[in-house]
Design an enzyme around this catalytic site. Structure first.
Site, PDB file in Angstrom:
ATOM      1  N   LYS A   6      52.448  13.741  -8.902  1.00  0.00           N
ATOM      2  CA  LYS A   6      53.943  13.027  -9.052  1.00  0.00           C
ATOM      3  C   LYS A   6      54.950  12.416  -7.644  1.00  0.00           C
ATOM      4  O   LYS A   6      54.659  12.954  -6.815  1.00  0.00           O
ATOM      5  CB  LYS A   6      54.602  13.717  -9.607  1.00  0.00           C
ATOM      6  CG  LYS A   6      55.598  12.058 -10.254  1.00  0.00           C
ATOM      7  CD  LYS A   6      56.547  12.806 -12.067  1.00  0.00           C
ATOM      8  CE  LYS A   6      57.421  12.505 -12.177  1.00  0.00           C
ATOM      9  NZ  LYS A   6      57.990  13.175 -13.050  1.00  0.00           N
ATOM     10  N   ASP A 100      62.698  13.389 -24.788  1.00  0.00           N
ATOM     11  CA  ASP A 100      61.449  12.579 -23.987  1.00  0.00           C
ATOM     12  C   ASP A 100      60.178  12.890 -24.743  1.00  0.00           C
ATOM     13  O   ASP A 100      59.586  11.867 -24.595  1.00  0.00           O
ATOM     14  CB  ASP A 100      61.479  11.945 -22.459  1.00  0.00           C
ATOM     15  CG  ASP A 100      61.164  10.700 -22.599  1.00  0.00           C
ATOM     16  OD1 ASP A 100      61.350  10.327 -23.241  1.00  0.00           O
ATOM     17  OD2 ASP A 100      60.509  10.963 -21.698  1.00  0.00           O
ATOM     18  N   LYS A 102      56.897  11.742 -27.155  1.00  0.00           N
ATOM     19  CA  LYS A 102      56.298  10.256 -26.967  1.00  0.00           C
ATOM     20  C   LYS A 102      55.014  10.845 -26.625  1.00  0.00           C
ATOM     21  O   LYS A 102      54.552  11.548 -25.831  1.00  0.00           O
ATOM     22  CB  LYS A 102      56.852   9.625 -26.407  1.00  0.00           C
ATOM     23  CG  LYS A 102      56.698   9.226 -24.630  1.00  0.00           C
ATOM     24  CD  LYS A 102      58.049   7.883 -23.919  1.00  0.00           C
ATOM     25  CE  LYS A 102      57.554   8.323 -22.887  1.00  0.00           C
ATOM     26  NZ  LYS A 102      58.804   7.353 -22.766  1.00  0.00           N
ATOM     27  N   ASN A 105      53.827  11.077 -22.883  1.00  0.00           N
ATOM     28  CA  ASN A 105      54.152  12.273 -22.667  1.00  0.00           C
ATOM     29  C   ASN A 105      53.294  13.480 -22.592  1.00  0.00           C
ATOM     30  O   ASN A 105      53.904  14.864 -22.595  1.00  0.00           O
ATOM     31  CB  ASN A 105      55.594  12.845 -22.388  1.00  0.00           C
ATOM     32  CG  ASN A 105      56.859  11.719 -21.612  1.00  0.00           C
ATOM     33  OD1 ASN A 105      55.940  10.469 -20.608  1.00  0.00           O
ATOM     34  ND2 ASN A 105      57.681  11.536 -21.936  1.00  0.00           N
TER      35      ASN A 105
END
Length: 159
Positions: A6, A100, A102, A105
Protein backbone atom coordinates in the site's frame (compact mmCIF):
# COMPACT_ATOMS: atom_id res chain seq x y z
CA UNK A 1 6.58 -15.19 -1.32
CA UNK A 2 4.42 -12.47 -2.85
CA UNK A 3 3.49 -9.38 -0.83
CA UNK A 4 1.11 -6.48 -1.36
CA UNK A 5 2.23 -2.90 -0.94
CA UNK A 6 0.00 0.00 0.00
CA UNK A 7 1.70 3.18 -1.21
CA UNK A 8 0.37 6.42 0.23
CA UNK A 9 1.43 9.93 -0.72
CA UNK A 10 2.71 11.78 2.36
CA UNK A 11 1.74 15.11 0.78
CA UNK A 12 -1.87 13.93 0.37
CA UNK A 13 -1.97 12.55 3.92
CA UNK A 14 -0.82 15.87 5.31
CA UNK A 15 -3.12 18.01 3.12
CA UNK A 16 -6.14 15.86 4.01
CA UNK A 17 -5.25 15.70 7.71
CA UNK A 18 -4.94 11.90 7.61
CA UNK A 19 -1.31 11.45 8.65
CA UNK A 20 -2.04 10.55 12.29
CA UNK A 21 -4.82 8.15 11.27
CA UNK A 22 -2.44 6.38 8.89
CA UNK A 23 0.17 6.06 11.63
CA UNK A 24 -2.54 4.54 13.85
CA UNK A 25 -3.44 2.12 11.03
CA UNK A 26 0.20 1.02 10.85
CA UNK A 27 0.42 0.57 14.63
CA UNK A 28 -2.79 -1.47 14.71
CA UNK A 29 -1.65 -3.74 11.88
CA UNK A 30 1.77 -4.18 13.48
CA UNK A 31 0.29 -5.07 16.87
CA UNK A 32 -2.52 -7.39 15.83
CA UNK A 33 -1.96 -10.96 14.77
CA UNK A 34 -5.04 -12.92 13.79
CA UNK A 35 -5.72 -15.52 11.08
CA UNK A 36 -8.56 -13.35 9.72
CA UNK A 37 -6.74 -10.01 9.63
CA UNK A 38 -4.24 -9.27 6.87
CA UNK A 39 -0.66 -9.76 8.10
CA UNK A 40 1.52 -6.69 8.44
CA UNK A 41 5.05 -7.35 7.15
CA UNK A 42 6.79 -3.99 7.41
CA UNK A 43 6.52 -0.27 6.76
CA UNK A 44 8.98 2.21 5.38
CA UNK A 45 9.00 5.77 4.21
CA UNK A 46 10.60 7.45 1.25
CA UNK A 47 10.75 11.19 0.75
CA UNK A 48 7.30 11.30 -0.87
CA UNK A 49 5.54 8.09 0.15
CA UNK A 50 4.66 5.88 3.07
CA UNK A 51 4.78 2.18 2.17
CA UNK A 52 2.94 -0.56 4.06
CA UNK A 53 3.97 -4.07 3.08
CA UNK A 54 1.17 -6.54 3.74
CA UNK A 55 0.25 -10.13 3.14
CA UNK A 56 -0.85 -10.74 -0.46
CA UNK A 57 -4.31 -12.26 -0.82
CA UNK A 58 -4.40 -13.63 -4.37
CA UNK A 59 -8.12 -14.36 -4.52
CA UNK A 60 -8.95 -10.64 -4.25
CA UNK A 61 -11.89 -8.91 -2.61
CA UNK A 62 -15.01 -10.57 -1.28
CA UNK A 63 -16.87 -7.94 -3.34
CA UNK A 64 -15.50 -9.49 -6.54
CA UNK A 65 -16.63 -12.98 -5.55
CA UNK A 66 -20.06 -11.76 -4.49
CA UNK A 67 -20.61 -9.86 -7.73
CA UNK A 68 -19.40 -12.85 -9.76
CA UNK A 69 -21.47 -15.50 -7.93
CA UNK A 70 -24.45 -13.22 -7.06
CA UNK A 71 -24.98 -15.21 -3.85
CA UNK A 72 -23.08 -17.66 -1.71
CA UNK A 73 -24.26 -21.05 -0.55
CA UNK A 74 -25.53 -21.09 3.02
CA UNK A 75 -22.47 -23.08 4.10
CA UNK A 76 -20.03 -20.64 2.44
CA UNK A 77 -21.90 -17.64 3.88
CA UNK A 78 -21.78 -19.20 7.35
CA UNK A 79 -17.98 -19.63 7.15
CA UNK A 80 -17.43 -16.11 5.77
CA UNK A 81 -19.61 -14.53 8.47
CA UNK A 82 -17.93 -16.57 11.23
CA UNK A 83 -14.46 -15.52 10.10
CA UNK A 84 -15.48 -11.86 9.89
CA UNK A 85 -16.98 -12.03 13.39
CA UNK A 86 -13.77 -13.61 14.73
CA UNK A 87 -11.72 -10.79 13.17
CA UNK A 88 -14.03 -8.08 14.57
CA UNK A 89 -14.08 -9.70 18.02
CA UNK A 90 -10.27 -9.74 17.99
CA UNK A 91 -10.24 -6.01 17.25
CA UNK A 92 -12.79 -5.36 20.00
CA UNK A 93 -10.72 -7.36 22.46
CA UNK A 94 -7.97 -4.79 21.82
CA UNK A 95 -10.41 -1.84 22.16
CA UNK A 96 -10.40 -1.10 18.45
CA UNK A 97 -13.54 -0.25 16.50
CA UNK A 98 -13.16 -1.02 12.78
CA UNK A 99 -15.95 1.23 11.38
CA UNK A 100 -15.54 0.29 7.70
CA UNK A 101 -16.77 -3.25 7.21
CA UNK A 102 -17.76 -3.78 3.58
CA UNK A 103 -17.09 -6.48 0.96
CA UNK A 104 -14.35 -4.33 -0.60
CA UNK A 105 -12.37 -4.46 2.68
CA UNK A 106 -12.56 -8.22 3.04
CA UNK A 107 -9.89 -10.08 1.08
CA UNK A 108 -9.71 -13.79 0.31
CA UNK A 109 -6.39 -15.57 0.85
CA UNK A 110 -4.93 -18.48 -1.12
CA UNK A 111 -6.78 -21.02 1.06
CA UNK A 112 -10.15 -19.33 0.61
CA UNK A 113 -10.27 -17.76 4.09
CA UNK A 114 -11.12 -14.11 4.62
CA UNK A 115 -8.70 -11.40 5.73
CA UNK A 116 -9.90 -8.03 6.99
CA UNK A 117 -7.92 -5.14 5.49
CA UNK A 118 -7.90 -1.32 5.31
CA UNK A 119 -7.77 -0.04 8.87
CA UNK A 120 -7.84 3.63 7.88
CA UNK A 121 -11.07 4.39 9.76
CA UNK A 122 -10.28 2.43 12.92
CA UNK A 123 -10.69 4.07 16.27
CA UNK A 124 -8.62 3.10 19.30
CA UNK A 125 -10.69 3.49 22.47
CA UNK A 126 -10.07 3.34 26.19
CA UNK A 127 -13.27 1.34 26.53
CA UNK A 128 -15.34 -0.27 23.82
CA UNK A 129 -18.48 1.26 25.27
CA UNK A 130 -17.12 4.78 24.72
CA UNK A 131 -19.23 6.84 22.36
CA UNK A 132 -17.69 8.24 19.24
CA UNK A 133 -19.30 11.17 17.48
CA UNK A 134 -17.65 11.13 14.08
CA UNK A 135 -19.46 10.40 10.85
CA UNK A 136 -17.33 8.07 8.75
CA UNK A 137 -17.50 5.07 6.49
CA UNK A 138 -18.79 4.33 3.03
CA UNK A 139 -22.27 5.80 2.43
CA UNK A 140 -23.59 2.49 1.05
CA UNK A 141 -22.76 0.66 4.27
CA UNK A 142 -23.10 3.28 7.00
CA UNK A 143 -25.19 2.29 10.02
CA UNK A 144 -28.39 4.13 10.98
CA UNK A 145 -27.17 5.36 14.37
CA UNK A 146 -24.20 7.05 12.74
CA UNK A 147 -26.52 8.73 10.23
CA UNK A 148 -29.12 9.74 12.82
CA UNK A 149 -26.96 11.10 15.63
CA UNK A 150 -23.35 10.49 14.64
CA UNK A 151 -22.88 8.79 18.01
CA UNK A 152 -21.84 5.16 17.92
CA UNK A 153 -20.11 2.42 19.88
CA UNK A 154 -18.29 -0.70 18.74
CA UNK A 155 -21.63 -2.13 17.63
CA UNK A 156 -21.28 -0.24 14.33
CA UNK A 157 -18.95 -3.08 13.35
CA UNK A 158 -21.84 -5.54 13.40
CA UNK A 159 -24.23 -3.50 11.28
Amino acid sequence: MLRAMKVISIEELLSQGKFQQTILERKILHRLKNPFIVDFIEAFRTQKYLHLVLEFCPAGELFYHLSKQKKFSEEDARVIIAEIILAIEHLHKHNITYRDLKPENVLVDFRGHIKLTDFGLCKQRKSLNDLNKSLCGSPEYICPEMLNTGEHTRMVDFY
